[in-house]
Design a protein around this motif. Structure first.
Motif, PDB file in Angstrom:
ATOM      1  N   ARG A   1      -1.927  30.098  15.247  1.00  0.00           N
ATOM      2  CA  ARG A   1      -3.078  29.984  14.831  1.00  0.00           C
ATOM      3  C   ARG A   1      -3.996  31.395  14.980  1.00  0.00           C
ATOM      4  NH1 ARG A   1      -6.143  24.981  16.615  1.00  0.00           N
ATOM      5  NH2 ARG A   1      -4.765  23.867  15.196  1.00  0.00           N
TER       6      ARG A   1
ATOM      7  N   VAL B   1      -5.695  34.120  12.769  1.00  0.00           N
ATOM      8  CA  VAL B   1      -7.168  34.720  12.912  1.00  0.00           C
ATOM      9  C   VAL B   1      -7.040  36.303  12.805  1.00  0.00           C
ATOM     10  CG1 VAL B   1      -8.930  34.649  14.653  1.00  0.00           C
ATOM     11  CG2 VAL B   1      -7.910  32.464  13.872  1.00  0.00           C
ATOM     12  N   LEU B   2      -6.201  36.720  13.474  1.00  0.00           N
ATOM     13  CA  LEU B   2      -5.859  38.241  13.754  1.00  0.00           C
ATOM     14  C   LEU B   2      -5.617  38.861  12.308  1.00  0.00           C
ATOM     15  CD1 LEU B   2      -3.835  38.826  16.870  1.00  0.00           C
ATOM     16  CD2 LEU B   2      -6.502  39.342  16.532  1.00  0.00           C
ATOM     17  N   ARG B   3      -4.984  38.114  11.351  1.00  0.00           N
ATOM     18  CA  ARG B   3      -4.762  38.574  10.280  1.00  0.00           C
ATOM     19  C   ARG B   3      -6.006  38.459   9.318  1.00  0.00           C
ATOM     20  NH1 ARG B   3       1.108  39.372   8.369  1.00  0.00           N
ATOM     21  NH2 ARG B   3       0.020  41.077   7.521  1.00  0.00           N
ATOM     22  N   ALA B   4      -6.589  37.258   9.648  1.00  0.00           N
ATOM     23  CA  ALA B   4      -7.788  37.043   8.839  1.00  0.00           C
ATOM     24  C   ALA B   4      -8.908  37.829   8.842  1.00  0.00           C
ATOM     25  CB  ALA B   4      -8.200  35.637   9.098  1.00  0.00           C
TER      26      ALA B   4
ATOM     27  N   SER C   1       0.439  43.822   9.395  1.00  0.00           N
ATOM     28  CA  SER C   1       1.740  43.507  10.075  1.00  0.00           C
ATOM     29  C   SER C   1       2.015  44.358  11.182  1.00  0.00           C
ATOM     30  CB  SER C   1       2.768  43.454   9.064  1.00  0.00           C
ATOM     31  OG  SER C   1       2.485  42.556   7.908  1.00  0.00           O
TER      32      SER C   1
ATOM     33  N   VAL D   1       2.126  33.257   7.466  1.00  0.00           N
ATOM     34  CA  VAL D   1       1.237  33.421   6.443  1.00  0.00           C
ATOM     35  C   VAL D   1      -0.048  32.774   6.837  1.00  0.00           C
ATOM     36  CG1 VAL D   1       0.694  32.481   4.025  1.00  0.00           C
ATOM     37  CG2 VAL D   1       3.152  32.939   4.595  1.00  0.00           C
ATOM     38  N   VAL D   2      -1.425  33.433   6.726  1.00  0.00           N
ATOM     39  CA  VAL D   2      -2.456  32.991   7.235  1.00  0.00           C
ATOM     40  C   VAL D   2      -3.015  31.521   7.144  1.00  0.00           C
ATOM     41  CG1 VAL D   2      -4.917  33.985   7.572  1.00  0.00           C
ATOM     42  CG2 VAL D   2      -3.257  35.582   6.732  1.00  0.00           C
ATOM     43  N   ARG D   3      -2.692  31.142   5.927  1.00  0.00           N
ATOM     44  CA  ARG D   3      -3.284  29.920   5.481  1.00  0.00           C
ATOM     45  C   ARG D   3      -2.263  28.782   6.428  1.00  0.00           C
ATOM     46  NH1 ARG D   3      -1.891  25.331   2.827  1.00  0.00           N
ATOM     47  NH2 ARG D   3      -0.203  26.188   2.020  1.00  0.00           N
TER      48      ARG D   3
ATOM     49  N   LEU E   1      -3.656  29.013  10.049  1.00  0.00           N
ATOM     50  CA  LEU E   1      -4.899  28.179  10.249  1.00  0.00           C
ATOM     51  C   LEU E   1      -4.755  26.851  10.031  1.00  0.00           C
ATOM     52  CD1 LEU E   1      -7.230  30.744   8.461  1.00  0.00           C
ATOM     53  CD2 LEU E   1      -6.636  30.779  10.875  1.00  0.00           C
TER      54      LEU E   1
END
Lengths: 805, 232
Positions: free
Chosen positions: A705, A709-712, A717, A798-800, A803
């Motif tokens: 998770r 958040v970091l990617r969000a 990468s 993958v971000v979704r 999360l």
């Protein structure tokens, strides 16, 4: 399938990489245990079995001169002697089609190869030697690439003569050629005369004492035999006592086996730590599920049973993977080690006892390791279990965390601060992972340090030997003639003569126990000798004032064995004729250890020459020469051998030494031990790497998770990849830093103890800083390799999905 | 001028072999400077719509253009970079990194994107902390401050790279009423300063205070109107 079974199946299959990691973690521990213990068991049992099968002589006496068969018959009648056997062993020069240069080898003649009583030399293929056919020793055949029907040209009493190899024989007490052993050939008794040997004489007497055997009895009877031989005018060069039940190589291995056993169980313990990490992570990850199960009525024991069953299944799978591999590894490593002792394994064998140990250890260790995290998880309240959300608050709850944040992290760029923060978030996991890496590091540094220490000890010992070549004669030679011959070799710069005499040491009419298994010999050398001075551990070495004095320098291990101190008097019987009291003025450290060797006692040459009235003869000539390389040394040594051969003076192979070659042989002897230890260090390092990889992989799972958040918030990468690679690197660097002081303080006592246990000697210690830097390089590569997959996996999240995680 | 344009967007998730539609034919234009509240009952597609706007998820069909980029055409990696440069996200559970101080949490997106020179980042982080009223909490760890303060820090983090658009998923859902009001005040201030805000909320009274209120039902926009706040 009930719901429990479904849940177990789903847990194991849902995170296949984690399940695989758990299986590999246990399997590696079981593998190390199975390989090492299996190897030890196979090797010791095969060594002892092979030893017993060879009907080992209890006493073996190497005579100074040839003796008639009738002498053996007289010895047979002595009280306590069960039977005797005899053989002749001598140095020969030979050449083969593979190597047309003259080489020095050992020839053996037994009166009747078909009727051997003791130290049986077994025919492996072809025929025993007959007429113009010889047999070659198994290890010699392998080393020189000789086979049946090959021709060997020997230098005989009547000139060059070609023999055909018609058989391969195993000699139970032969030194492997890579360790400095000569090639061995077996000659038919009917060919003895060709080599200038009377067919009815022998040079080595093999004796078994009457049953029951005990060492003290054998020692006393050996004394009686030497006295009888002495009365018959025959001197004994060396006396070997051996235990008929235990192979002569056993003491060497029992030391190293102790280390291997400790390491084997340590590996299993380390792999259990990995299991503990994995299970703790599983429980953390399944906290919500535990909460839900408890909320619908699951009891603590039910939940514990569920997860313990998962561990049991993982352990079973690990056993399936590790047991066959370790049995194969134990077999092949035993085969390799036994080959060094000239023992062949008939076919695939395994140790049943080790299989039971693997089963017990492989099942119990993971279950025991996982009991605590499972029970702790199962004991969680429903509220605790289902209350987790967000990125957690697993950092910042202690003073240490606050100190880290304020004093360290705040001064760092955010990426490094995140990495270091992650490192310290799960402190128990950090500690366990660090323990595995630190143990691996300390072992590696200590083992490399041990190798450096052994080399340093060898170098120091050889530095105490200032001669380039030591020539030992089969029988004492006129010193003047020897000097004249040696001076024909132009490289010679200095020369010294020593004498060697068989001696018996006793105190209060009891023979001294010796640390050297081949007995004792008195080495008489000039008090002002510049060629050699052993390391004196107590008392002193000879001085000018010791000329004509009955003083000696004794092996410190023998002195300790018999409670002798500097200043004590002991009785020395030389040649069975000269019996008198001598004072011990010093104790030296014997580098060779307690193996298959004759133990020297040093005395002033002048005293011995006066006593024996043989000042014109010498047993050894030691010469210094302008030699820098082994190749130059070989040229000089070969030239000297040729000169003496031309003058029909026989050199004794065992006491003729070229210094640099001796160093290489000594190094070769240590190589199996160092290779084995290095192999072990690599295995333990692999356990460390797997542990780290597991820790990081679990970290990726638990921080999914957070990665989202970091990617969000914009992390690319490469930033995520860097984050996990850096975490691995920090783990490695931290473990490396911590392992340096531990290794520094442990290396010396451990090296000394290992030297004592494995080699029977006190080593000159040197801490290897090279090992420290080498470990840094290795640990860096290991952690980068171990971090790559988890880091790469983190970038694929993958971000979704993360999360929603 | 539109900052967000959605044309005929459909979104469905696969549940085993079955396709489960979540959003149906959504077309939507949001202009720069708007403060949009998306409301609706749970399971009606609010968060999915927000994820599409934030480039966290991709549509099954249709086009999503945000801040001049066609998000439906970008890869995950390109989306990460795009998010860092163009939008700020505020989560319900704050999602601050627990091992970093409040100040470092705000610095982190700036370090990822590296849009500003290094020496200016700290200055900006301090400015943002001051803006959200957390100057005196800069060195505290997230676990050492209250929920409201954590959410303020999360808002400051969302502003770190000075994005045109801020999206917030239930930003007050985990806060008490007074704290929720304070956070909402902060959103209003940001909006007045020119930021575009899109917020998913259950809180009807807060939604009514936004400039535009979009109601989702069964994956469709059933109501989309300017609020009294704007009319006034």
């Amino acid at each position: 399938m009930n719901s429990f079974a479904h849940k177990i199946r789903a847990d194991l299959l849902a995170q296949k990489s984690r399940t695989l990691l758990a299986i590999i973690s246990i399997a590696i521990g079981i593998f190390v245990v199975g390989t090492l213990l299996g190897m030890i068991d196979l090797q010791l049992s095969k060594m002892d079995a092979s030893h017993k099968l060879s009907q080992p002589s209890h006493i073996s006496l190497i005579l100074k001169t040839d003796a008639d068969f009738a002498v053996a018959e007289q010895i047979k009648t002595l009280a306590g002697v069960a039977n005797v056997d005899k053989l002749t062993q001598f140095t020969v020069r030979f050449k083969t089609a593979n190597n047309p240069q003259w080489q020095t080898g050992t020839a053996i003649i037994r009166p009747d190869y078909r009727v051997q009583h003791y130290d049986l030399m077994t025919l492996l293929s072809g025929q025993f030697p007959h007429d113009n056919a010889v047999a070659v020793e198994r290890l010699s055949a392998k080393a020189a690439g000789l086979k049946q029907s090959d021709a060997v040209v020997f230098e005989t009493a009547t000139g060059e003569q070609t023999f055909t190899i018609d058989g391969v024989i195993r000699h139970p007490f032969v030194k492997p050629p890579p360790f400095g052993g000569q090639l061995h050939f077996f000659i038919a008794p009917e060919s003895a005369a060709i080599f200038g040997i009377q067919p009815t004489t022998f040079r080595q007497l093999l004796v078994q004492v009457s049953q029951p055997y005990n060492e003290e009895k054998a020692r006393l009877i050996a004394g009686d035999i030497r006295a009888k031989l002495s009365a018959l005018g025959i001197s004994v060069n060396a006396t070997l006592l051996q235990n008929p039940e235990q192979h002569w190589g056993r003491p060497f291995f029992s030391g190293i086996n102790l280390i291997l056993t400790v390491m084997a169980w340590a590996s299993l313990a380390l792999s259990s730590v990995l299991i503990l990490n994995t299970i703790a992570a599983l429980i953390t990850q399944q906290t919500d599920q535990i909460g839900i199960m408890k909320s619908i009525g699951a009891r603590r024991l039910t939940i514990a049973r569920l997860y313990l069953t998962e561990v049991f299944i993982v352990a079973l799978l690990a056993l399936v993977l590790a047991v066959p591999l370790s049995l194969a590894a134990a077999y092949f490593s035993s085969q390799w080690l036994l080959d060094l002792f000239n023992i062949e394994m008939d076919g695939f064998e395994y140790s049943l006892c080790t299989v039971y140990l693997m089963l017990a250890g492989g099942l119990l260790a993971p279950l025991c390791a996982s009991v605590y995290p499972i029970w702790r998880g199962a004991s969680m309240s429903v509220r605790q279990a289902i209350a987790s959300y967000g990125l957690g608050a697993d950092f910042g709850s202690s003073r240490f965390d606050n100190w880290l944040e304020r004093s360290v992290f705040s001064a760092l760029p955010t990426l490094y601060a995140v990495t270091l923060g992650n490192l310290f978030r799960r402190k128990a996991r950090l500690v366990w992972t660090q323990i595995v890496l630190i143990i691996a590091g300390v072992l590696f540094i200590v083992i490399i340090g041990l190798i450096t220490t052994v080399n340093l000890t060898l170098d120091n010992e050889l530095a105490r030997s200032r001669y380039a070549v030591r020539l030992g004669f089969s029988s004492d030679q006129p010193s003047a003639l020897v000097e004249a011959l040696i001076r024909t070799v132009p490289q010679t710069t200095g020369l010294e003569f020593w004498n060697r005499l068989p001696a018996e040491l006793s105190r209060n009419e009891l023979l001294l126990k010796q640390s050297g298994s081949l007995g004792v010999q008195l080495i008489a050398l000039p008090v002002e000798s510049v060629m050699y001075k052993p390391l004196i551990v107590s008392g002193r070495w000879f001085e000018q004032s010791d000329n004509e004095q009955k003083v000696l320098v004794l092996n410190a291990a023998t002195a300790e064995l018999n409670g002798i101190q500097v200043g004590d008097n002991i009785n020395v019987n030389l040649l069975g004729r000269f019996n008198s009291a001598w004072q011990v003025i010093g104790l030296y450290r014997w580098f060779v250890g307690s193996g298959y060797n004759v133990e020297p006692v040093y005395a002033p040459l002048s005293t011995v020459q006066t006593m024996t009235q043989r000042s014109q003869f010498s047993s050894f000539a030691l010469l210094s020469a302008n030699i820098k390389t082994e190749a130059e040394e070989k040229i000089v040594a070969d030239a000297l051998k040729q000169v003496f051969q031309n003058n029909h003076i026989k050199l004794d192979f065992y006491t003729t030494i070229a210094k640099l070659e001796q160093r290489q042989n000594a190094k070769n002897q240590f190589r199996p031990i160092t290779s084995m230890l290095l192999g072990l260090a690599s295995l333990i390092a692999s356990v460390g790497a797997i542990g780290l990889s597991g820790t990081l992989a679990i970290g990726v799972l638990q921080r999914t998770r957070e990665i989202g958040v970091l990617r969000a918030i914009g992390a690319s990468s490469s930033a995520i990849f860097k984050l996990f690679m850096l975490e691995g690197l920090f783990h490695g660097l931290m473990a490396w830093l911590i392992s340096i002081p531990i290794a520094y303080y442990l290396a010396e006592p451990l090296s000394r103890k290992l030297g004592e246990i494995m080699l029977g000697i006190q080593l000159d210690f040197s801490f290897s800083w090279l090992a420290v830097w080498l470990w840094l390089a290795i640990v860096t590569v290991l952690v980068l390799l171990a971090s790559y997959l988890p880091a790469h996996h983190a970038t694929r999240i993958v971000v979704r999905d993360s999360l929603n995680y | 001028m539109s900052i967000i344009q959605l044309n005929n967007v459909h979104k469905a998730y696969m549940n085993g072999q079955i396709s489960q539609p979540v959003l149906h034919d959504i077309s939507l234009d949001i202009d720069a400077g708007e403060f949009v509240a998306i409301v609706g009952a749970s399971g009606n597609g609010k968060s999915t719509l927000l994820n599409l706007l934030a480039g966290i998820d991709k549509p099954s069909q249709g086009q999503v253009d945000v801040c001049g980029s066609a998000l439906h055409k970008l890869t995950e990696e390109q989306l990460s970079v795009w998010r860092g440069a163009n939008i700020g996200i505020v989560f319900q559970f704050f999602q601050l990194l627990p091992s970093l101080s409040v100040l470092q949490n705000i610095l982190l997106p700036m370090d990822f994107v590296a849009k500003q020179p290094k020496r200016e980042r700290l200055e900006r982080a301090r400015y943002l902390l001051d803006l959200v009223g957390l100057s005196d909490q800069a060195q505290q760890l997230p676990s050492q401050v209250s929920g409201g303060q954590q959410q303020r820090a999360a808002i400051a983090r969302a502003l770190a790279n000075d994005p045109q658009l801020i999206v917030a998923d239930e930003p007050t859902g985990n806060l008490d009423e007074a704290t929720a009001d304070a956070v909402f005040e902060l959103f209003l201030t940001l909006n007045q300063q020119g930021k575009t805000l899109v917020m998913v909320t259950h809180n009807e009274s807060l939604a009514e205070s936004a400039s535009r209120r979009i109601v989702l039902h069964s994956g469709r926009i059933v109501d989309d109107q300017l609020s009294d706040y704007v009319v006034e």
